[in-house]
Motif scaffolding. Structure first.
Motif, PDB file in Angstrom:
ATOM      1  N   GLU A 105       1.026  -0.939   0.050  1.00  0.00           N
ATOM      2  CA  GLU A 105       0.439  -0.112   0.280  1.00  0.00           C
ATOM      3  C   GLU A 105       1.060   1.045   0.107  1.00  0.00           C
ATOM      4  O   GLU A 105       1.753   1.824   0.207  1.00  0.00           O
ATOM      5  N   GLY A 106       0.659   2.078  -0.737  1.00  0.00           N
ATOM      6  CA  GLY A 106       0.875   3.209  -1.047  1.00  0.00           C
ATOM      7  C   GLY A 106       2.705   3.362  -1.649  1.00  0.00           C
ATOM      8  O   GLY A 106       3.028   4.502  -1.979  1.00  0.00           O
ATOM      9  N   THR A 107       3.015   2.401  -2.226  1.00  0.00           N
ATOM     10  CA  THR A 107       4.113   2.160  -3.075  1.00  0.00           C
ATOM     11  C   THR A 107       3.804   2.059  -3.911  1.00  0.00           C
ATOM     12  O   THR A 107       2.645   1.980  -4.804  1.00  0.00           O
ATOM     13  N   ALA A 108       4.833   2.971  -4.795  1.00  0.00           N
ATOM     14  CA  ALA A 108       4.561   3.131  -7.228  1.00  0.00           C
ATOM     15  C   ALA A 108       4.244   0.874  -7.388  1.00  0.00           C
ATOM     16  O   ALA A 108       3.595   1.127  -8.096  1.00  0.00           O
ATOM     17  N   SER A 109       4.950   0.025  -6.657  1.00  0.00           N
ATOM     18  CA  SER A 109       4.895  -1.128  -7.027  1.00  0.00           C
ATOM     19  C   SER A 109       3.878  -1.524  -7.550  1.00  0.00           C
ATOM     20  O   SER A 109       2.600  -2.182  -8.075  1.00  0.00           O
ATOM     21  N   GLY A 110       2.621  -1.363  -5.526  1.00  0.00           N
ATOM     22  CA  GLY A 110       1.327  -1.919  -5.225  1.00  0.00           C
ATOM     23  C   GLY A 110       0.570  -1.040  -6.965  1.00  0.00           C
ATOM     24  O   GLY A 110      -0.155  -1.466  -6.953  1.00  0.00           O
ATOM     25  N   TYR A 111       1.031   0.206  -6.620  1.00  0.00           N
ATOM     26  CA  TYR A 111       0.319   0.878  -7.800  1.00  0.00           C
ATOM     27  C   TYR A 111       0.198  -0.011  -9.301  1.00  0.00           C
ATOM     28  O   TYR A 111      -0.745  -0.249  -9.764  1.00  0.00           O
ATOM     29  N   TRP A 383      14.174   4.667 -10.938  1.00  0.00           N
ATOM     30  CA  TRP A 383      14.256   3.204  -9.860  1.00  0.00           C
ATOM     31  C   TRP A 383      13.656   4.009  -8.754  1.00  0.00           C
ATOM     32  O   TRP A 383      12.237   3.913  -8.960  1.00  0.00           O
ATOM     33  N   PHE A 384      14.037   4.343  -7.944  1.00  0.00           N
ATOM     34  CA  PHE A 384      13.158   4.446  -6.744  1.00  0.00           C
ATOM     35  C   PHE A 384      12.005   5.906  -6.531  1.00  0.00           C
ATOM     36  O   PHE A 384      11.965   5.864  -5.882  1.00  0.00           O
ATOM     37  N   LEU A 385      12.288   6.574  -7.545  1.00  0.00           N
ATOM     38  CA  LEU A 385      12.208   7.972  -7.821  1.00  0.00           C
ATOM     39  C   LEU A 385      10.904   7.343  -9.076  1.00  0.00           C
ATOM     40  O   LEU A 385      10.430   8.777  -9.266  1.00  0.00           O
ATOM     41  N   ASP A 386      10.625   6.673 -10.023  1.00  0.00           N
ATOM     42  CA  ASP A 386       9.830   6.521 -10.679  1.00  0.00           C
ATOM     43  C   ASP A 386       8.239   6.043  -9.667  1.00  0.00           C
ATOM     44  O   ASP A 386       7.704   5.855 -10.520  1.00  0.00           O
ATOM     45  N   ALA A 387       7.962   7.263  -8.990  1.00  0.00           N
ATOM     46  CA  ALA A 387       7.194   7.214  -8.237  1.00  0.00           C
ATOM     47  C   ALA A 387       6.279   8.024  -7.786  1.00  0.00           C
ATOM     48  O   ALA A 387       6.093   9.095  -8.679  1.00  0.00           O
ATOM     49  N   PRO A 388       4.171   8.458  -7.713  1.00  0.00           N
ATOM     50  CA  PRO A 388       3.373   9.757  -8.465  1.00  0.00           C
ATOM     51  C   PRO A 388       4.068  10.980  -7.705  1.00  0.00           C
ATOM     52  O   PRO A 388       4.814  11.652  -8.472  1.00  0.00           O
ATOM     53  N   ASP A 389       4.458  10.504  -6.303  1.00  0.00           N
ATOM     54  CA  ASP A 389       5.037  12.194  -5.789  1.00  0.00           C
ATOM     55  C   ASP A 389       6.336  12.392  -5.912  1.00  0.00           C
ATOM     56  O   ASP A 389       6.455  13.551  -5.985  1.00  0.00           O
TER      57      ASP A 389
END
Length: 467
Positions: A105-111, A383-389
């Motif tokens: 929950e809340g992670t880019a992977s989960g999305y 990598w770790f930064l390819d997430a929505p926020d």
């Protein structure tokens, strides 16, 4: 649940209704545009051979170190995730993944995984320990369908360009076969990735160099033969459609050595006598040489530094590389890249795309560099930064200094073929959200935002990667 959150039409768009309306109108302009993926890690042979995908765990869990690392952090041993010689079976791996689903929950992977379940596999339920076997069977049935082969999905995903990442001595036969196949309409482009031939610390560097010189040096030997062979193999890639050369270096250090000094370091390394300082100097010098070659042969140069590879020695020894324990560290671009930019920063048609895992670098170094040097473009969050926020933070960090035109366009950088559309859709929604806020704050006009969203999604990657 009856309807997954992944099905909501306004997912990732701003919560404030007025801004959300603007974002939705911008997103509608780019939702259906083709996917341009100029950097990733899908194997070209997967597309060329068009074989069925393996079982759900082998497709979605075991090869994805975003996924395995977080399950492992919750106490699940790596061999229970399908890794290593004593790996458990795929169904049990899948059960372990489903039991750990709340941790995502809340992670880019989960999305992304939710998006894949909903939009690729047609599954609406959340994974649980109780429904793990039912979901495993449902995905397995989908994977067996003739329409679910890689080439069919390539078309269904609306992929126009997909770049792979390839060893300098790769024959590129799969790329050639795809390019020659009139039934295949997409472009699958190789990318030159010379890390194991440039990094003296690589355990196979000496063997790699001997093979490289034997294949590509045209009879030359020593350092001169090594450089000649690298140039020759780059030409082979260009002839097979490559547009870029990618460099996964520890740091972005660059160094200009004269040929005699470079040869001394090279021979010391071949003899197994290179010190740590020697290794760092030689890799930095080779980044300078790679820039020189890019100026000459036209390949876009991309640099991916700042990852401490294989951070946990025992895991690396037991399970190998790319198993979830590569950890970011701070980098210094301004000083490190200066020797390269002194000679090539204003070179005609040279494109240098700089990535980072250190968010502080975006506003402090990369945006100012790209705001002066015609060659420099800012690589998308990686990598770790390819997430929505993190994507929103990236836009806020770089745009006020470098604008929109100096960024690369979205880079999915993935091995997970079925996640490609989810990742690109995420980027399109985030870019629409950022632009919508600027419109709502009367910082840009809505007409200009409509032009910018198309440029960011479609024109930027074409322009930066010379497509």
């Amino acid at each position: 649940m009856a309807h997954s959150m992944a099905a909501h039409p306004d997912r990732l768009l701003p919560a404030e209704p007025g801004v959300r309306d603007i974002a939705r109108s911008l997103y509608n302009l780019v939702e259906g545009l083709p996917i341009i993926s100029p950097h990733g890690h899908v194997d070209a042979a997967v597309i060329e051979q068009n074989l069925p995908f393996p079982d759900p765990a082998a497709l979605l869990v075991t090869p994805d170190h975003y996924v395995t690392r977080l399950i492992h952090a919750g106490g699940v041993p790596m061999d229970q995730l399908g890794l290593g010689e004593t790996a458990t079976g795929s169904r049990q791996v899948w059960r372990n993944f489903c039991a750990a689903w709340p941790d995502f929950e809340g992670t880019a992977s989960g999305y992304w995984i939710r998006q894949e379940f909903e939009h690729v596999f047609g599954l609406h339920d959340e994974p649980t320990a109780e429904n793990a076997d039912r979901i495993f069977d449902a995905i397995s049935a989908k994977l067996s369908e003739p329409g679910f082969r890689p080439r069919q999905l390539f078309k269904e995903f609306n992929i126009e360009v997909l770049a792979t990442t390839d060893d300098p001595l790769d024959s590129l036969d799969s790329h050639a076969a795809l390019a020659a196949d009139p039934a295949f309409a997409g472009r699958v482009l190789p990318t030159f990735r010379p890390d194991p031939y440039v990094n003296i610390a690589h355990p196979e560097w000496q063997d790699n160099v001997e093979r490289l010189i034997g294949v590509g040096a045209s009879g030359a030997s020593g350092y001169a033969g090594y450089i000649s062979a690298l140039e020759s193999r780059r030409r082979h890639f260009v002839e097979n459609g490559a547009v870029s050369a990618d460099h996964g270096v520890r740091t972005p250090a660059t160094l200009k050595l004269d040929a005699a000094d470079a040869e001394r370091l090279f021979e010391r390394a071949r003899a197994g006598k290179a010190s740590l300082a020697d290794r760092e100097a030689f890799e930095a010098h080779m980044m300078y040489q790679m820039a020189r070659m890019s100026v000459e042969d036209g390949l876009v140069m991309t640099i991916h530094p700042g990852s401490y590879r294989n951070h946990h020695g025992p895991t690396f020894e037991a399970f190998g590389a790319d198993t979830g324990h590569d950890i970011p560290f701070a980098v210094n671009y301004t000083e490190a890249i200066r020797p390269l930019l002194q000679d090539f920063g204003t070179a005609k048609d040279f494109h240098l795309v700089l990535f980072t895992l250190d968010e502080t670098v975006f506003s402090r170094e990369l945006a100012p560099l790209a705001g002066f040097y015609p060659s420099v473009y800012i690589g998308a969050p990686w990598w770790f930064l390819d997430a929505p926020d993190a994507m929103l933070r990236f836009r806020a960090a770089v745009t006020e200094t470098a604008g929109f035109s100096r960024t690369s366009g979205f880079i999915d950088d993935t091995r997970a073929f079925c996640s490609i559309p989810a990742r690109h859709d995420t980027s399109r929604r985030i870019e629409s959200s950022f632009l919508a806020r600027l419109v709502a704050e009367h910082r840009i006009s809505e007409e200009r935002a409509r032009e910018l969203i198309v440029d960011i999604v479609d024109a930027s990657p074409r322009r930066v990667f010379k497509l």
